[in-house]
Design a protein around this motif. Sequence first.
Motif, PDB file in Angstrom:
ATOM      1  N   LEU A 185      51.114  38.363  46.509  1.00  0.00           N
ATOM      2  CA  LEU A 185      50.326  39.539  45.889  1.00  0.00           C
ATOM      3  C   LEU A 185      51.101  40.762  46.097  1.00  0.00           C
ATOM      4  CD1 LEU A 185      46.632  38.711  46.804  1.00  0.00           C
ATOM      5  CD2 LEU A 185      47.534  39.108  44.668  1.00  0.00           C
ATOM      6  N   LEU A 186      51.564  41.157  47.432  1.00  0.00           N
ATOM      7  CA  LEU A 186      52.114  42.341  47.403  1.00  0.00           C
ATOM      8  C   LEU A 186      53.449  42.471  47.051  1.00  0.00           C
ATOM      9  CD1 LEU A 186      50.577  42.577  51.468  1.00  0.00           C
ATOM     10  CD2 LEU A 186      49.658  43.559  49.205  1.00  0.00           C
ATOM     11  N   ALA A 187      53.949  41.458  46.645  1.00  0.00           N
ATOM     12  CA  ALA A 187      55.315  41.552  45.718  1.00  0.00           C
ATOM     13  C   ALA A 187      55.200  42.080  44.475  1.00  0.00           C
ATOM     14  CB  ALA A 187      56.149  40.188  46.113  1.00  0.00           C
ATOM     15  N   ILE A 188      53.840  42.032  43.891  1.00  0.00           N
ATOM     16  CA  ILE A 188      53.683  42.319  42.509  1.00  0.00           C
ATOM     17  C   ILE A 188      54.348  43.832  42.226  1.00  0.00           C
ATOM     18  CG2 ILE A 188      52.058  42.963  40.813  1.00  0.00           C
ATOM     19  CD1 ILE A 188      50.292  40.971  42.106  1.00  0.00           C
ATOM     20  N   PRO A 189      55.054  44.114  41.145  1.00  0.00           N
ATOM     21  CA  PRO A 189      55.674  45.226  40.811  1.00  0.00           C
ATOM     22  C   PRO A 189      54.787  46.455  41.228  1.00  0.00           C
ATOM     23  CG  PRO A 189      56.219  43.922  39.156  1.00  0.00           C
ATOM     24  CD  PRO A 189      55.397  43.016  40.227  1.00  0.00           C
ATOM     25  N   ALA A 190      55.080  47.702  41.723  1.00  0.00           N
ATOM     26  CA  ALA A 190      54.040  48.546  42.207  1.00  0.00           C
ATOM     27  C   ALA A 190      53.406  49.311  40.897  1.00  0.00           C
ATOM     28  CB  ALA A 190      55.043  50.031  42.712  1.00  0.00           C
ATOM     29  N   GLY A 191      53.920  49.169  39.682  1.00  0.00           N
ATOM     30  CA  GLY A 191      52.999  49.780  38.698  1.00  0.00           C
ATOM     31  C   GLY A 191      52.143  48.896  38.328  1.00  0.00           C
ATOM     32  N   THR A 192      52.135  47.560  38.364  1.00  0.00           N
ATOM     33  CA  THR A 192      51.083  46.590  38.146  1.00  0.00           C
ATOM     34  C   THR A 192      49.898  46.503  39.188  1.00  0.00           C
ATOM     35  OG1 THR A 192      52.860  45.226  36.994  1.00  0.00           O
ATOM     36  CG2 THR A 192      50.755  44.200  37.719  1.00  0.00           C
ATOM     37  N   LEU A 193      50.671  46.571  40.325  1.00  0.00           N
ATOM     38  CA  LEU A 193      49.700  46.731  41.833  1.00  0.00           C
ATOM     39  C   LEU A 193      48.859  47.868  41.600  1.00  0.00           C
ATOM     40  CD1 LEU A 193      49.566  44.516  43.887  1.00  0.00           C
ATOM     41  CD2 LEU A 193      50.777  46.664  45.343  1.00  0.00           C
ATOM     42  N   LEU A 194      49.266  49.142  41.146  1.00  0.00           N
ATOM     43  CA  LEU A 194      48.456  50.201  41.170  1.00  0.00           C
ATOM     44  C   LEU A 194      47.485  50.296  39.985  1.00  0.00           C
ATOM     45  CD1 LEU A 194      51.234  52.919  41.839  1.00  0.00           C
ATOM     46  CD2 LEU A 194      49.290  52.577  43.272  1.00  0.00           C
ATOM     47  N   THR A 195      47.679  49.640  38.718  1.00  0.00           N
ATOM     48  CA  THR A 195      46.795  49.496  37.580  1.00  0.00           C
ATOM     49  C   THR A 195      45.805  48.510  38.121  1.00  0.00           C
ATOM     50  OG1 THR A 195      48.735  49.740  36.286  1.00  0.00           O
ATOM     51  CG2 THR A 195      46.662  48.599  35.358  1.00  0.00           C
ATOM     52  N   ILE A 196      46.308  47.457  38.805  1.00  0.00           N
ATOM     53  CA  ILE A 196      44.997  46.474  39.395  1.00  0.00           C
ATOM     54  C   ILE A 196      44.219  47.134  40.364  1.00  0.00           C
ATOM     55  CG2 ILE A 196      44.617  44.536  40.522  1.00  0.00           C
ATOM     56  CD1 ILE A 196      47.248  43.305  39.715  1.00  0.00           C
ATOM     57  N   TYR A 197      44.624  47.929  41.340  1.00  0.00           N
ATOM     58  CA  TYR A 197      43.723  48.798  42.057  1.00  0.00           C
ATOM     59  C   TYR A 197      42.973  49.606  41.710  1.00  0.00           C
ATOM     60  CZ  TYR A 197      42.909  51.895  46.039  1.00  0.00           C
ATOM     61  OH  TYR A 197      42.402  52.631  47.200  1.00  0.00           O
ATOM     62  N   ARG A 198      43.472  50.600  40.766  1.00  0.00           N
ATOM     63  CA  ARG A 198      42.636  51.622  39.901  1.00  0.00           C
ATOM     64  C   ARG A 198      41.719  51.063  39.112  1.00  0.00           C
ATOM     65  NH1 ARG A 198      47.638  54.272  38.759  1.00  0.00           N
ATOM     66  NH2 ARG A 198      47.833  53.307  36.691  1.00  0.00           N
ATOM     67  N   THR A 199      41.894  49.802  38.698  1.00  0.00           N
ATOM     68  CA  THR A 199      40.860  48.798  37.805  1.00  0.00           C
ATOM     69  C   THR A 199      39.823  48.267  38.778  1.00  0.00           C
ATOM     70  OG1 THR A 199      42.306  48.245  36.533  1.00  0.00           O
ATOM     71  CG2 THR A 199      40.125  47.087  36.280  1.00  0.00           C
ATOM     72  N   VAL A 200      40.091  47.974  39.978  1.00  0.00           N
ATOM     73  CA  VAL A 200      38.949  47.441  41.128  1.00  0.00           C
ATOM     74  C   VAL A 200      38.282  48.584  41.489  1.00  0.00           C
ATOM     75  CG1 VAL A 200      38.809  46.617  43.324  1.00  0.00           C
ATOM     76  CG2 VAL A 200      40.609  45.463  42.047  1.00  0.00           C
ATOM     77  N   LEU A 201      38.880  49.892  41.862  1.00  0.00           N
ATOM     78  CA  LEU A 201      37.915  51.027  42.207  1.00  0.00           C
ATOM     79  C   LEU A 201      37.039  51.402  41.058  1.00  0.00           C
ATOM     80  CD1 LEU A 201      40.776  53.514  43.894  1.00  0.00           C
ATOM     81  CD2 LEU A 201      39.137  51.777  44.892  1.00  0.00           C
ATOM     82  N   ASP A 202      37.270  51.334  39.694  1.00  0.00           N
ATOM     83  CA  ASP A 202      36.487  51.715  38.710  1.00  0.00           C
ATOM     84  C   ASP A 202      35.313  50.591  38.716  1.00  0.00           C
ATOM     85  OD1 ASP A 202      37.885  53.763  37.809  1.00  0.00           O
ATOM     86  OD2 ASP A 202      38.854  52.809  36.428  1.00  0.00           O
ATOM     87  N   ILE A 203      35.805  49.145  38.802  1.00  0.00           N
ATOM     88  CA  ILE A 203      34.487  48.609  38.627  1.00  0.00           C
ATOM     89  C   ILE A 203      33.880  48.431  39.889  1.00  0.00           C
ATOM     90  CG2 ILE A 203      35.771  47.298  36.692  1.00  0.00           C
ATOM     91  CD1 ILE A 203      36.439  44.816  38.826  1.00  0.00           C
ATOM     92  N   SER A 204      34.274  48.984  40.929  1.00  0.00           N
ATOM     93  CA  SER A 204      33.477  49.161  42.198  1.00  0.00           C
ATOM     94  C   SER A 204      32.603  50.364  42.294  1.00  0.00           C
ATOM     95  CB  SER A 204      34.351  48.587  43.292  1.00  0.00           C
ATOM     96  OG  SER A 204      34.989  47.689  43.317  1.00  0.00           O
ATOM     97  N   ASP A 205      32.700  51.149  41.333  1.00  0.00           N
ATOM     98  CA  ASP A 205      32.107  52.191  41.133  1.00  0.00           C
ATOM     99  C   ASP A 205      32.530  53.371  42.096  1.00  0.00           C
ATOM    100  OD1 ASP A 205      30.507  51.782  38.941  1.00  0.00           O
ATOM    101  OD2 ASP A 205      28.601  51.162  40.235  1.00  0.00           O
ATOM    102  N   PHE A 206      33.902  53.301  42.883  1.00  0.00           N
ATOM    103  CA  PHE A 206      34.177  54.403  43.486  1.00  0.00           C
ATOM    104  C   PHE A 206      34.697  55.508  43.093  1.00  0.00           C
ATOM    105  CE2 PHE A 206      35.222  50.555  46.312  1.00  0.00           C
ATOM    106  CZ  PHE A 206      34.642  50.998  47.801  1.00  0.00           C
ATOM    107  N   ASN A 207      34.983  55.234  41.639  1.00  0.00           N
ATOM    108  CA  ASN A 207      35.331  56.635  40.939  1.00  0.00           C
ATOM    109  C   ASN A 207      34.255  57.136  40.119  1.00  0.00           C
ATOM    110  OD1 ASN A 207      37.912  56.341  41.951  1.00  0.00           O
ATOM    111  ND2 ASN A 207      38.457  54.892  40.115  1.00  0.00           N
ATOM    112  N   LYS A 208      32.939  56.786  40.583  1.00  0.00           N
ATOM    113  CA  LYS A 208      31.744  56.943  39.722  1.00  0.00           C
ATOM    114  C   LYS A 208      31.652  58.665  39.619  1.00  0.00           C
ATOM    115  CE  LYS A 208      27.135  55.349  38.678  1.00  0.00           C
ATOM    116  NZ  LYS A 208      27.617  54.311  37.555  1.00  0.00           N
TER     117      LYS A 208
END
Length: 215
Positions: A185-208
């Motif tokens: 998981l942590l070996a995923i390319p940085a750009g992909t990792l950040l995109t997944i992370y931002r999406t998780v924050l969005d659907i978790s309502d952290f960016n609400k």
Amino acid sequence: MLGKNEKESILASIRSSVLEERKEEIVEKETISSVPEEKISISKKRRSRNRNKKKKSPIIKINELAGIDPKILSFKEKYMEDEKNREFLRFMNAAKIQGDEVFDEMEFFSVRMNHSASRVLILEPSIDDLALKKGQKWFLIKSINTDEYMQFVREFGPRETKPKEFMEFAIKKCVLLPKMDEKELLAIPAGTLLTIYRTVLDISDFNKMYKIVEV
């Protein structure tokens, strides 16, 4: 004008040619009829077996499903009742054929069954992926629930003070498919990792977005 002898010679030649052709036809028919009926029957059986091999036996289909949890099969049956879900599966299978990196269908059902609010994230191929003729990457992700967030706070403190740790925590908790261990998981390319992370924050309502109103 041809003489009498010449005409008789030509007619004799024609008759001889016709007789030879008829003899060949008779010999060919006799050869075919001389083949034992038993051999003909065996040949037919072989052709029949070859045709049957092309058809997938229902027994094979049953064996393919034998090792699958009945709960998953039951969930799949219920899931397929919705036309929107059937359309998604057709889209997923078509993407796999086209070369996308897509998780297995039964693996999807086994995870989706326990995470009804999960979402599919599809990432466009990078320049390197295009050079290697790789397609889009598919991920099944979920939001961070309250218990998980409180677990992080107890262990590390507020997420704002530990951004790196919180990103790793979110990725490990929320990427459901494809199945990977922590190192992968942590070996995923940085750009992909950040995109997944931002999406998780969005659907978790952290960016609400919110408003505060004085009353």
